[in-house]
Design an enzyme around this catalytic site. Structure first.
Site, mmCIF file in Angstrom:
data_model
loop_
_atom_site.group_PDB
_atom_site.id
_atom_site.type_symbol
_atom_site.label_atom_id
_atom_site.label_comp_id
_atom_site.label_asym_id
_atom_site.label_seq_id
_atom_site.Cartn_x
_atom_site.Cartn_y
_atom_site.Cartn_z
ATOM 1 N N HIS A 275 8.524 -7.095 -4.420
ATOM 2 C CA HIS A 275 7.860 -8.216 -5.120
ATOM 3 C C HIS A 275 8.164 -9.548 -4.428
ATOM 4 C CE1 HIS A 275 7.327 -5.344 -8.329
ATOM 5 N NE2 HIS A 275 8.547 -5.412 -8.770
ATOM 6 N N ASP A 326 6.526 1.407 -9.231
ATOM 7 C CA ASP A 326 7.353 0.510 -10.030
ATOM 8 C C ASP A 326 7.421 0.915 -11.509
ATOM 9 O OD1 ASP A 326 8.819 -1.634 -10.909
ATOM 10 O OD2 ASP A 326 7.409 -3.176 -10.330
HETATM 11 ZN ZN ZN Z 1 11.275 -3.159 -10.058
#
Ligand code: ZN
Length: 460
Positions: A275, A326
């Protein structure tokens, strides 16, 4: 010694592109041996039309699979308090407080079987539920990690286990909240778990390290683990998922998270920056130059309202990237790669963004790049149909109408950008067939255990 197992591919996606008539062989340990191109199919060897390497899922929190679909209702005040990552996280915490190690295993096995069916053959587990419901370490400190590894074994998927360093609730070493008690670890806890998992390393398993984020782990602690970590192990971190995270880091350190990380630590190709959503041009260039992998999770980043990573700029700078599911709102690499590309198209109002001068087919560019980045992030010999790599491969359903008469250079375009049928028919992982005819070989038993677990959790 037993004879090698074999598969003949009319078309196989090799590192240099699609090749015709390739005989693949793998040994009893599950590693590919030599590949023969331009061969004729030997008698008695199975023939497949389209064969490509299995995808690496470089970012997973397996237990979150059980939350899927349960966090999609807005709060009471939709005009003044829109839902965000932070409100989602409250729900996730409530759920995480209840799960037992056995339930974790059942959820993870279901997830991994689904991942295999959709074409993932390896997963990097960013594992942070380390303590029991009261916040105490288990008698076996690696117990929850061992149960997730057991789920990987049951499903047959390859795994890089990443025990998580998680000490603080926010920048400036804020104390953890009560609902974070199961995640609490310091550098010594993490090193004990990494050491306890060492005997499980092998062809299908690697063990690395994951400082949760610069919010949750101090630079001093991260250094302490890195100093003791055996050479060559992968290191993953959540880096800049939310604008709020960037602001908090600026407030405390005067630096943005990526800047701060590079100033404080020796960041090299062992690292996967998950991210890295909110980065500026200088940070993009620094990431690309240092050889890290950008860990991109488009469906989760969309689900949580994170933002869009500057992919085109990163590719132009020579950056490496891979994909992860995720939170597991999707278990399909097709959906991750499709949304990765579509996010860029929507933002830039352009088509065919993820390309290079050498590879102008978006599907091939995305699949090959995510394979290489994913393999690097996993720290295992993966990501290519090549001697010495794991025998992780997918056979596509050549009888499906989407692949009927398609030119070979459009096969991955059809897989990634045409409809929602799963075109993965068979999956070989570590030399074992785990999916045949679209079904995982242990699908029914795994699903039955998952259903029992969900019934228990929803009754709480
Ligand atoms: Zn994560």
């Amino acid at each position: 010694m037993s004879s090698p197992s074999r598969l003949f591919a009319r078309h196989a996606l090799l590192p240099q592109g699609w090749r015709r008539d390739v005989l693949l062989e793998w040994d009893a340990a599950g590693d590919l041996m030599q590949l023969k191109e331009g061969a004729a199919p030997p008698a008695g060897v199975e023939v497949a039309q389209y064969v490509l390497p299995g995808m690496v899922n470089l970012h997973s929190h397996a237990f979150q699979r059980a939350l899927g679909g349960m966090t999609e209702k807005a709060g009471d005040d939709i005009h003044h308090a829109p839902d965000s990552f932070w409100t989602w996280r409250e729900l996730m915490y409530r759920f995480a407080r209840q799960i037992t190690p056995g339930q974790m295993e059942a959820i993870a096995a279901q997830l991994f079987a689904e991942c295999l069916r959709h074409g993932y053959t390896a997963v990097c587990e960013f594992h942070y539920i380390l303590r029991d419901a009261a916040g105490a370490l288990y008698a076996r400190p690696a117990q929850t990690a061992e149960r997730v590894l057991q789920a990987a074994r049951i499903s047959g998927i390859g795994m890089t286990m990443l025990p998580v360093l998680y000490s603080h609730a926010g920048f400036g070493e804020q104390p953890l909240k009560a609902e974070q008690a199961r995640f609490r670890s310091d550098a010594n806890d993490v090193l004990r778990i990494i050491e306890a998992l060492a005997p499980l390393r092998g062809g299908q398993v690697e063990v690395g390290f994951a400082p949760h984020s610069l919010r949750a782990a101090s630079v001093t602690q991260i250094r302490q683990v890195l100093d003791a970590l055996p050479a060559g192990r992968p290191v993953h971190i959540h880096i800049a998922e939310q604008q709020g995270e960037v602001r908090q880091c600026l407030d405390v350190s005067g630096r943005r998270p990526v800047q701060y990380l590079y100033e404080q630590l020796d960041v090299d190709a062992r690292w996967c920056l998950v991210h890295a959503t909110h980065v500026q041009p200088g940070e993009v260039a620094q990431m690309a130059a240092s050889g890290v992998v950008a860990g991109l999770c488009p469906t989760t980043e969309a689900n949580l309202g994170d933002g869009l990573f500057p992919l085109a700029e990163f590719i132009a700078a020579g950056g490496r990237f891979g994909i992860g599911s995720d939170s597991h709102v999707s278990q399909s690499p097709v959906e991750e790669l499709r949304w990765l590309e579509y996010g860029q198209r929507l933002q830039r109002q352009q088509r065919n963004v993820a390309v290079t001068p050498a590879e102008r087919h978006v599907g091939d560019c995305l699949w090959q790049s995510a394979l290489q980045g994913g393999a690097q992030a996993a720290g295992r010999k993966l990501g290519a149909l090549a001697p010495g790599c794991r025998a992780d491969l997918l056979v596509l359903d050549d009888a499906h109408v989407n692949l009927c008469g398609v030119a070979i250079e459009d096969v991955l375009g059809s897989v990634l950008f045409c409809g929602n049928d799963n075109l993965v028919r068979d999956v070989l992982c570590g030399g074992q067939w785990q999916v045949r005819g679209g079904r995982h070989v242990a699908q029914d038993a795994i699903a039955a255990a998952y259903k029992r677990t969900l019934a228990q959790l929803r009754a709480l």
